[in-house]
Design an enzyme around this catalytic site. Structure first.
Site, PDB file in Angstrom:
ATOM      1  N   LYS A 250       1.111  -7.802  -9.512  1.00 39.04           N
ATOM      2  CA  LYS A 250       2.130  -7.214  -8.645  1.00 39.04           C
ATOM      3  C   LYS A 250       3.290  -8.202  -8.498  1.00 39.04           C
ATOM      4  O   LYS A 250       3.087  -9.381  -8.231  1.00 39.04           O
ATOM      5  CB  LYS A 250       1.529  -6.893  -7.277  1.00 39.04           C
ATOM      6  CG  LYS A 250       2.452  -6.113  -6.347  1.00 39.04           C
ATOM      7  CD  LYS A 250       1.701  -5.618  -5.129  1.00 39.04           C
ATOM      8  CE  LYS A 250       2.600  -4.770  -4.245  1.00 39.04           C
ATOM      9  NZ  LYS A 250       1.863  -4.160  -3.117  1.00 39.04           N
ATOM     10  N   GLU A 336      -5.864   6.277   6.985  1.00 39.60           N
ATOM     11  CA  GLU A 336      -5.522   6.677   8.346  1.00 39.60           C
ATOM     12  C   GLU A 336      -6.665   7.416   9.039  1.00 39.60           C
ATOM     13  O   GLU A 336      -6.867   7.263  10.245  1.00 39.60           O
ATOM     14  CB  GLU A 336      -4.260   7.554   8.334  1.00 39.60           C
ATOM     15  CG  GLU A 336      -2.980   6.794   8.074  1.00 39.60           C
ATOM     16  CD  GLU A 336      -2.775   6.411   6.616  1.00 39.60           C
ATOM     17  OE1 GLU A 336      -1.875   5.613   6.330  1.00 39.60           O
ATOM     18  OE2 GLU A 336      -3.541   6.926   5.748  1.00 39.60           O
ATOM     19  N   ARG A 364      -2.194  12.413   7.773  1.00 36.97           N
ATOM     20  CA  ARG A 364      -3.441  12.227   7.028  1.00 36.97           C
ATOM     21  C   ARG A 364      -4.654  12.152   7.952  1.00 36.97           C
ATOM     22  O   ARG A 364      -5.783  12.319   7.515  1.00 36.97           O
ATOM     23  CB  ARG A 364      -3.344  10.956   6.186  1.00 36.97           C
ATOM     24  CG  ARG A 364      -2.285  11.035   5.098  1.00 36.97           C
ATOM     25  CD  ARG A 364      -1.895   9.661   4.558  1.00 36.97           C
ATOM     26  NE  ARG A 364      -3.025   8.855   4.173  1.00 36.97           N
ATOM     27  CZ  ARG A 364      -3.693   8.980   3.031  1.00 36.97           C
ATOM     28  NH1 ARG A 364      -3.332   9.903   2.168  1.00 36.97           N
ATOM     29  NH2 ARG A 364      -4.697   8.202   2.752  1.00 36.97           N
TER      30      ARG A 364
END
Length: 580
Positions: A250, A336, A364
């Site tokens: 990343k 979530e 969510r």
């Protein structure tokens, strides 16, 4: 004006042009793409680390597969900048005059190479399973691929998707982009499983994917174009489910993004030479700093408080709590549903859970807000950020939180008009142990000081008297519009305090004393605060005008245009009242 007319990327109008390149040319292309990502993000802000890390895999995919016939579903799709550049949209990075031409996420309205408007996590595998089943039913033979990673594997829907993908009869490829990061550090048992796979070059017997029935493949260097091309060629047209695990870096190509991955997942405009934000951070109190101060104070005085979030500590500045009070902090990953259920379990055992959620991700967890918290009437405290009308992507709008929370039994949703009120509401919510309480954190500019109550167990409107018209301005709309409209009209100004609990005595009095009642809210109108007021006053002799956002998805629409389209300006509201 094209900043880089000499770039090879200028010759790539689509994947068909890419297929003509040599490996060295593709490596040059990767460098160009990284430079453009950095230049545009430095100027405009945007996702940085995820896009820098996926460049080679994207080039290899479009070299090997035959898009748009072959289909790839990008999880979250915040890593699709390279994909967009290679599918006819490079000008949106090459020319600053065209920076606004494309949205930050995959968008079918933009290109046939994008299949979904996706901006939230863990959905790709589930979407791909449905696509694969329909392809087989329709007699098709195209390749279906889901690319997931960057923390998305911590979301529950990813496992539901994997569970079904593993038993598909024909082609379905799941690419796990393993960059060892989410937005913050990855959490949970999957971290251990992926590390064992990486450390053994994919050969450990403790392989959760083969245990589920997948044909598992591993690529040690997912940032090597040649390796990725070979891996994709090996899985193309294979007639069974495959999981391709690729190890990527990343932030590759930009050292600050590698050294500080969380801070560079998404960036505000910054100076490429110094990596410093162009707009220096203010030292003035904010909705976040107030919330963190309350959490710290409560922990210091012995409250058994647990700060909980779902992989976005940077949104709230929660690293302060994480580092100073590690026993009082939990990050559940991009999950979530788990965060809300976790908070419910903590409340049941007697702890004080303070749940930090973002409005646009809260949908969510709707089932848990209803079933686990509301139906059990558990005293969860929830701070909701980002709830308001904005000019962002349609996948990241924060205009539905009031509808989700306010219409569930037992929840009280409080909306502060200033930072002192936010602090008072939060302290009350933590102290009371009867019901779930949510607080809508201001997203617009609000005063630091102002009126605040100590007890919100019974909602009492705060009223500044005027004549003929009453303006009920909820939360941050009080300072943004309410005060100005009331001043122009000589109207009564009301702070309604709560998005869902009405002060009926105050409303009865306001209806008798005024000809028009205005409600203003920073949310979608349907099912919102204004409609509750209008419904209650429906049999009384007063006209009610509701102001908020219409029930539509705006997409990268400038905020000023949205406000004007919804008549959310002082001039328009005053005009409407005079006409009424």
């Amino acid at each position: 004006m094209n900043k880089h007319p000499e770039y090879l990327l200028n010759k790539i109008s689509g994947p068909q042009d890419l297929k003509k390149l040599s490996i060295p040319e593709m490596e040059q292309l990767a460098q160009e793409i990284r430079t453009l990502i950095l230049e545009k993000d430095a100027a405009e802000g945007g996702h940085l680390g995820p896009d820098l890390g996926i460049v080679e895999a994207t080039i290899a995919y479009h070299y090997v597969f035959d898009a748009p016939k072959d289909k790839i579903v990008w999880d979250v799709s915040h890593q699709t900048y390279p994909h967009k550049m290679l599918t006819g949209r490079a000008l949106a990075w090459l020319d600053p005059d065209h920076y606004e031409d494309v949205t930050p996420y995959s968008n079918p309205d933009e290109s046939p190479y994008d299949y979904y408007a996706v901006g939230h996590t863990s959905t790709s595998i589930a979407l791909a399973t449905g696509m694969a089943k329909a392809r087989d039913l329709m007699g098709g033979h195209e390749n279906i691929m889901a690319l997931i990673g960057d923390g998305s594997m911590t979301g529950g829907l990813a496992y539901e998707g994997l569970n079904n993908a593993a038993i598909k009869k024909h082609n379905l490829v799941v690419v796990v982009n393993d960059n060892q990061m989410s937005i913050d550090e990855n959490v949970g048992g999957l971290v251990t499983a992926l590390k064992k796979l990486r450390d053994s070059n994919g050969e450990t017997k403790e392989n959760p994917f083969t245990a589920m029935g997948f044909d598992y493949r591993y690529v040690a260097d997912g940032n090597d174009i040649k390796s990725m091309i070979e891996a994709f060629k090996a899985v193309k047209d294979v007639d069974h489910p495959i999981l391709l695990h690729i190890n990527t870096l990343k932030g590759k190509g930009y050292k600050p993004a590698i050294d500080q991955e969380e801070a560079h997942h998404w960036v505000m405009p910054f100076d490429l030479k110094t990596d410093k934000p162009l707009a220096p951070a203010s030292s003035a109190p904010t909705a976040n700093s107030v919330a963190l101060d309350v959490v710290s104070e409560e922990i210091e005085k012995g409250t058994k408080l647990m700060a909980i979030n779902a992989a976005i500590p940077g949104v709230f500045g929660l690293d302060k709590i994480k580092n100073k009070y590690p026993d009082h902090y939990t990050d559940v990953g991009i999950a979530e549903q788990e965060s809300v259920a976790f908070a419910a379990g903590a409340a049941k055992e007697g702890a004080v859970p303070v749940l930090f959620e973002n409005s646009t991700f809260l949908q969510r967890a709707f089932d848990q807000l209803s079933h686990d918290v509301a139906a059990n009437d558990l005293p969860v405290v929830m701070m909701v950020a980002g709830g308001g009308i904005s000019g962002t992507s349609k996948t990241h709008l924060g205009i539905f939180d009031q509808v989700m929370i306010s219409n569930l039994p037992n929840w009280i949703y409080l909306a502060p008009t200033n930072l002192a009120e936010e602090k008072a509401m939060m302290k009350w919510a933590i102290k009371q142990r009867k019901h779930p309480a949510a607080i809508k954190m201001p997203t617009k500019a609000v005063p630091e000081n102002g009126d605040a109550q100590a007890d919100y167990s019974k909602i009492k409107y705060q009223i500044k008297p005027g004549k003929d018209v009453a303006v009920l301005a909820l939360g941050d709309m009080y300072a943004m519009l309410g005060e100005k409209v009331a001043h122009e009209l000589g109207a009564t100004l009301v702070n309604p305090v709560s998005a869902n609990i009405l002060d009926k005595d105050a409303l009865d009095k306001l209806a008798k004393e005024n000809k028009v009642i205005i409600t203003i809210e920073d949310n979608v109108l349907d099912g919102g605060f204004g409609e509750k007021v209008a419904s209650y006053l429906g049999d009384q002799d007063v006209k009610v005008l509701n102001y908020g956002q219409k029930r539509v998805y705006t997409d990268q629409t400038p905020l000023k245009d949205i406000l004007k389209d919804n008549r959310l300006t002082v001039e328009q509201i005053v005009e409407d009242v005079k006409n009424a």
